[in-house]
Design a protein around this motif. Sequence first.
Motif, PDB file in Angstrom:
ATOM      1  N   HIS A  23      10.867  25.756  56.107  1.00  0.00           N
ATOM      2  CA  HIS A  23      11.986  24.931  56.288  1.00  0.00           C
ATOM      3  C   HIS A  23      11.690  23.575  55.635  1.00  0.00           C
ATOM      4  O   HIS A  23      12.443  23.207  54.896  1.00  0.00           O
ATOM      5  CB  HIS A  23      12.228  24.672  57.776  1.00  0.00           C
ATOM      6  CG  HIS A  23      13.573  23.695  58.129  1.00  0.00           C
ATOM      7  ND1 HIS A  23      13.480  23.008  59.202  1.00  0.00           N
ATOM      8  CD2 HIS A  23      14.501  23.344  57.123  1.00  0.00           C
ATOM      9  CE1 HIS A  23      14.518  22.320  59.092  1.00  0.00           C
ATOM     10  NE2 HIS A  23      15.328  22.581  58.061  1.00  0.00           N
ATOM     11  N   LEU A  24      10.638  23.200  55.936  1.00  0.00           N
ATOM     12  CA  LEU A  24      10.285  21.810  55.196  1.00  0.00           C
ATOM     13  C   LEU A  24      10.118  21.738  53.820  1.00  0.00           C
ATOM     14  O   LEU A  24      10.631  21.042  53.105  1.00  0.00           O
ATOM     15  CB  LEU A  24       8.921  21.229  55.980  1.00  0.00           C
ATOM     16  CG  LEU A  24       8.650  19.689  55.523  1.00  0.00           C
ATOM     17  CD1 LEU A  24       9.532  18.801  55.980  1.00  0.00           C
ATOM     18  CD2 LEU A  24       7.196  19.549  56.104  1.00  0.00           C
ATOM     19  N   THR A  25       9.292  22.753  53.339  1.00  0.00           N
ATOM     20  CA  THR A  25       9.006  23.048  51.911  1.00  0.00           C
ATOM     21  C   THR A  25      10.219  23.200  51.103  1.00  0.00           C
ATOM     22  O   THR A  25      10.505  22.757  50.073  1.00  0.00           O
ATOM     23  CB  THR A  25       7.944  24.115  51.755  1.00  0.00           C
ATOM     24  OG1 THR A  25       7.005  24.035  52.715  1.00  0.00           O
ATOM     25  CG2 THR A  25       7.068  24.076  50.381  1.00  0.00           C
ATOM     26  N   TRP A  26      11.013  24.151  51.466  1.00  0.00           N
ATOM     27  CA  TRP A  26      12.120  24.729  50.745  1.00  0.00           C
ATOM     28  C   TRP A  26      13.518  24.276  50.976  1.00  0.00           C
ATOM     29  O   TRP A  26      14.348  24.301  50.145  1.00  0.00           O
ATOM     30  CB  TRP A  26      12.260  26.337  50.929  1.00  0.00           C
ATOM     31  CG  TRP A  26      10.657  26.905  50.600  1.00  0.00           C
ATOM     32  CD1 TRP A  26       9.858  27.490  51.414  1.00  0.00           C
ATOM     33  CD2 TRP A  26      10.268  26.795  49.182  1.00  0.00           C
ATOM     34  NE1 TRP A  26       8.933  27.940  50.517  1.00  0.00           N
ATOM     35  CE2 TRP A  26       8.820  27.799  49.114  1.00  0.00           C
ATOM     36  CE3 TRP A  26      10.658  26.867  47.809  1.00  0.00           C
ATOM     37  CZ2 TRP A  26       8.169  27.665  48.161  1.00  0.00           C
ATOM     38  CZ3 TRP A  26       9.972  27.040  46.728  1.00  0.00           C
ATOM     39  CH2 TRP A  26       8.620  27.452  46.924  1.00  0.00           C
ATOM     40  N   VAL A  27      13.722  23.640  52.138  1.00  0.00           N
ATOM     41  CA  VAL A  27      15.068  22.977  52.540  1.00  0.00           C
ATOM     42  C   VAL A  27      15.011  21.395  52.642  1.00  0.00           C
ATOM     43  O   VAL A  27      15.654  20.699  51.854  1.00  0.00           O
ATOM     44  CB  VAL A  27      15.543  23.522  53.776  1.00  0.00           C
ATOM     45  CG1 VAL A  27      16.752  23.116  53.974  1.00  0.00           C
ATOM     46  CG2 VAL A  27      15.635  25.009  53.744  1.00  0.00           C
ATOM     47  N   LEU A  45      13.682  12.148  56.331  1.00  0.00           N
ATOM     48  CA  LEU A  45      13.408  13.499  56.517  1.00  0.00           C
ATOM     49  C   LEU A  45      13.930  14.025  58.036  1.00  0.00           C
ATOM     50  O   LEU A  45      14.173  14.912  58.080  1.00  0.00           O
ATOM     51  CB  LEU A  45      11.769  14.127  56.267  1.00  0.00           C
ATOM     52  CG  LEU A  45      11.380  14.491  54.952  1.00  0.00           C
ATOM     53  CD1 LEU A  45      11.819  13.673  53.666  1.00  0.00           C
ATOM     54  CD2 LEU A  45      10.161  14.595  54.768  1.00  0.00           C
ATOM     55  N   GLN A  46      13.456  13.087  58.781  1.00  0.00           N
ATOM     56  CA  GLN A  46      13.990  13.589  60.284  1.00  0.00           C
ATOM     57  C   GLN A  46      15.284  14.107  60.392  1.00  0.00           C
ATOM     58  O   GLN A  46      15.725  14.950  60.980  1.00  0.00           O
ATOM     59  CB  GLN A  46      13.440  12.398  61.198  1.00  0.00           C
ATOM     60  CG  GLN A  46      13.598  12.847  62.593  1.00  0.00           C
ATOM     61  CD  GLN A  46      13.090  11.742  63.621  1.00  0.00           C
ATOM     62  OE1 GLN A  46      12.967  10.607  63.101  1.00  0.00           O
ATOM     63  NE2 GLN A  46      12.650  12.140  64.709  1.00  0.00           N
ATOM     64  N   SER A  47      16.201  13.225  59.840  1.00  0.00           N
ATOM     65  CA  SER A  47      17.619  13.072  59.852  1.00  0.00           C
ATOM     66  C   SER A  47      18.080  14.441  58.996  1.00  0.00           C
ATOM     67  O   SER A  47      18.905  15.250  59.627  1.00  0.00           O
ATOM     68  CB  SER A  47      18.473  11.956  59.506  1.00  0.00           C
ATOM     69  OG  SER A  47      18.788  11.872  58.154  1.00  0.00           O
ATOM     70  N   ILE A  48      17.519  14.615  57.845  1.00  0.00           N
ATOM     71  CA  ILE A  48      17.740  15.988  57.225  1.00  0.00           C
ATOM     72  C   ILE A  48      17.496  17.255  57.770  1.00  0.00           C
ATOM     73  O   ILE A  48      18.256  18.425  58.316  1.00  0.00           O
ATOM     74  CB  ILE A  48      17.390  15.823  55.861  1.00  0.00           C
ATOM     75  CG1 ILE A  48      18.107  14.653  54.997  1.00  0.00           C
ATOM     76  CG2 ILE A  48      17.334  17.247  55.281  1.00  0.00           C
ATOM     77  CD1 ILE A  48      17.700  14.507  53.731  1.00  0.00           C
ATOM     78  N   GLU A  49      16.183  16.851  58.643  1.00  0.00           N
ATOM     79  CA  GLU A  49      15.513  18.182  59.536  1.00  0.00           C
ATOM     80  C   GLU A  49      16.714  18.356  60.461  1.00  0.00           C
ATOM     81  O   GLU A  49      16.825  19.661  60.694  1.00  0.00           O
ATOM     82  CB  GLU A  49      14.268  17.983  59.839  1.00  0.00           C
ATOM     83  CG  GLU A  49      13.520  19.008  60.235  1.00  0.00           C
ATOM     84  CD  GLU A  49      11.981  18.564  60.733  1.00  0.00           C
ATOM     85  OE1 GLU A  49      11.239  17.997  59.858  1.00  0.00           O
ATOM     86  OE2 GLU A  49      11.904  18.283  61.840  1.00  0.00           O
ATOM     87  N   GLU A  50      16.975  17.577  61.046  1.00  0.00           N
ATOM     88  CA  GLU A  50      18.105  17.837  62.556  1.00  0.00           C
ATOM     89  C   GLU A  50      18.979  18.309  62.028  1.00  0.00           C
ATOM     90  O   GLU A  50      19.884  19.402  62.522  1.00  0.00           O
ATOM     91  CB  GLU A  50      18.258  16.608  63.014  1.00  0.00           C
ATOM     92  CG  GLU A  50      17.384  16.128  64.015  1.00  0.00           C
ATOM     93  CD  GLU A  50      17.198  14.502  64.550  1.00  0.00           C
ATOM     94  OE1 GLU A  50      18.488  13.972  64.093  1.00  0.00           O
ATOM     95  OE2 GLU A  50      16.299  13.940  64.988  1.00  0.00           O
ATOM     96  N   LEU A  59      12.580  18.887  51.973  1.00  0.00           N
ATOM     97  CA  LEU A  59      12.052  18.387  50.953  1.00  0.00           C
ATOM     98  C   LEU A  59      12.942  18.295  49.680  1.00  0.00           C
ATOM     99  O   LEU A  59      13.391  16.989  49.135  1.00  0.00           O
ATOM    100  CB  LEU A  59      10.575  18.598  50.536  1.00  0.00           C
ATOM    101  CG  LEU A  59       9.446  18.063  51.521  1.00  0.00           C
ATOM    102  CD1 LEU A  59       8.182  18.657  50.914  1.00  0.00           C
ATOM    103  CD2 LEU A  59       9.374  16.382  51.497  1.00  0.00           C
ATOM    104  N   PRO A  60      13.520  19.208  49.291  1.00  0.00           N
ATOM    105  CA  PRO A  60      14.320  19.222  48.133  1.00  0.00           C
ATOM    106  C   PRO A  60      15.689  18.484  48.568  1.00  0.00           C
ATOM    107  O   PRO A  60      16.127  17.887  47.377  1.00  0.00           O
ATOM    108  CB  PRO A  60      14.559  20.733  47.724  1.00  0.00           C
ATOM    109  CG  PRO A  60      13.695  21.709  48.487  1.00  0.00           C
ATOM    110  CD  PRO A  60      12.984  20.781  49.564  1.00  0.00           C
ATOM    111  N   ALA A  61      15.983  18.778  49.736  1.00  0.00           N
ATOM    112  CA  ALA A  61      17.386  17.849  50.067  1.00  0.00           C
ATOM    113  C   ALA A  61      17.090  16.349  50.223  1.00  0.00           C
ATOM    114  O   ALA A  61      17.814  15.645  50.096  1.00  0.00           O
ATOM    115  CB  ALA A  61      17.733  18.380  51.225  1.00  0.00           C
ATOM    116  N   SER A  62      16.008  16.067  50.202  1.00  0.00           N
ATOM    117  CA  SER A  62      15.618  14.350  50.504  1.00  0.00           C
ATOM    118  C   SER A  62      14.985  13.853  49.085  1.00  0.00           C
ATOM    119  O   SER A  62      14.403  12.801  49.462  1.00  0.00           O
ATOM    120  CB  SER A  62      14.857  14.137  51.823  1.00  0.00           C
ATOM    121  OG  SER A  62      13.736  15.055  51.767  1.00  0.00           O
ATOM    122  N   LYS A  63      15.433  14.496  48.092  1.00  0.00           N
ATOM    123  CA  LYS A  63      14.717  13.728  46.801  1.00  0.00           C
ATOM    124  C   LYS A  63      15.213  12.343  46.826  1.00  0.00           C
ATOM    125  O   LYS A  63      14.188  11.473  46.309  1.00  0.00           O
ATOM    126  CB  LYS A  63      15.257  14.734  45.754  1.00  0.00           C
ATOM    127  CG  LYS A  63      14.184  15.532  45.233  1.00  0.00           C
ATOM    128  CD  LYS A  63      14.901  16.130  43.801  1.00  0.00           C
ATOM    129  CE  LYS A  63      14.125  17.288  43.507  1.00  0.00           C
ATOM    130  NZ  LYS A  63      14.787  18.562  43.054  1.00  0.00           N
TER     131      LYS A  63
END
Lengths: 292, 282
Positions: free
Chosen positions: B182-186, B161-166, B188-192
Amino acid sequence: MRKREMSLLLLSRLSALLVLGVLGGLLAFLISRGGPVLGKELFFGDTPPLEALLGLRPVWNGLWPAVAGTLFLLLLTMAFAVLPGIGCGVYLSCFASPREKYWLSLAVDLLAGIPSIVMGLFGFLLIIFLRRTLLPRGSTGMLLAAFCLALLVLPSLIVATRSSLEALPDSLLLAAEALGFSRGQTLRHVLLPAAGQGILGGVMLALGRAAEDTAVIMLTGAVASAGLPGGLTSKFEALPFAIYYTAAQYADRAELDRGYGAALVLLCLSGGLLFLSWRLQRNLERRWKGVR
Amino acid sequence: MFSSSSSPPWLRTVSLGVGAILASVFAFILFSALAALLRGVEWEFFGAVWSPREEKFGLLPMIYGSLILSFSALALGWVLSLGCCCTLRGLGPRWLAKILLTSLRFMTAIPTVVYGFAAVFLLVPVIRSAFGGSGFSWLAAAVMLALQGVPAMTLTMDGALQSIEEQTSLTAAALGLTPVQHLTWVVLPASKKWLLSSALLGYGRALGDTLLPIMLAGNAPQFAASPLESLRTLTAHIGLTLSTGAGGGERSSLLLAGGLLLVNSMIVSLTARALAGRGPAA
């Protein structure tokens, strides 16, 4: 705020508090029951400590034999595991051809996933096999347990060595090349010293894993009372097995108290090892990546 | 870095030797399991009854026990991990995240047998007084397995999650998203994929664990229908039966149980590798 955000927020708060609460309760319980019994009597019972340490007199009602068994086991495990583990890690990160890399890292990944009881079963089968072929008088004991534990911790050693070496900046390699070092010289005088702390951290991690594992030694020679470790092929006592055994078979209050003490001692041992490993690996990162 | 021909010969020998030993461990266990399976046709290893006295060595209750215990522990542990991970990634206050991270790192060092020991004297009596029965049950084992699995799963999720967040934080900030949005809608879905692979990790560990089931689940070879009933897992079965020094059909059933556990862990590792091989690195 939408529903999904709210529920995530709720979940995050709840689970953080739950995990922290349960962990806190568990530690408080262990410390409140195990703390008071920590002391000389816990380890040596009513035997004089010096004579017990020297092995002159056996300890019947203390943890010393189990502690000595665990330390001896760790030593033996590392004697088996360190050289192949580090060697294999170095080879994987510096020399392996792509095909070798693929197959070796596949084997390491698969090994890392093996349940430890299966490794214990392997040890048990191995000794039966050896008895039928080469060693008719072989039996489970320290040597076999250490061999199986070594197999169990090999992956973490290999992975730690490999990732410590791969974390080094390319400029180091270039500088060594520019100075005309040979490959062996580069490895010995530049790369290994630079990655040394990370590799040592990996060794600590492997030690921690070997110290806490119960399933392997349960099948390969740990027993409830054997006294001090008598030799490479004899049965032995070990801390994790003593804890497991106490939980199931304790006879009186004193034995139970010793169980709490043993749990606390093992917790401190593996916590200490993990902390050391973490410090070492963080030092490595700070030095070469400038993290924080 | 270098080519394989430039390696010191002993290093190459050691590494290939390690590879060979690893391969032979697998071959040894799988071969023994297969031999046991072929030898023991009349013992009905996949039958539903385990009763050595009647020469019935069915492993089905243990397979069932292993599966339901690991899935229930995984379900509980994974949800907790997701929550903890969200706390770490900015849904909770800074100080809480800091405490949680330190505690989780510390938890990875707690020996399984210590969890088991504490639970025998802390959790089991609670279950006993609340629901009756002996307290040694599916429930007790599942709760402790879930707790034990949380740190590894959370830390894996957190890394991904950290790397996707960055990667996405600048864009998200430019769109005016709050950190929570950002965490909820971007993120988390990207790190399924990573959430899935952490679940896989948790499953592999829960199924392979021996000490918690053996100490807490009661070990009755039966099909537990309620969480308060006792059950026996494949791992506990190996540990219990081997230490009694049994022979014949019992011994063969153990080899088969070991083979099943090994095949399962191989499938998990291979799936995890395949998952990690695709998509952006984390």
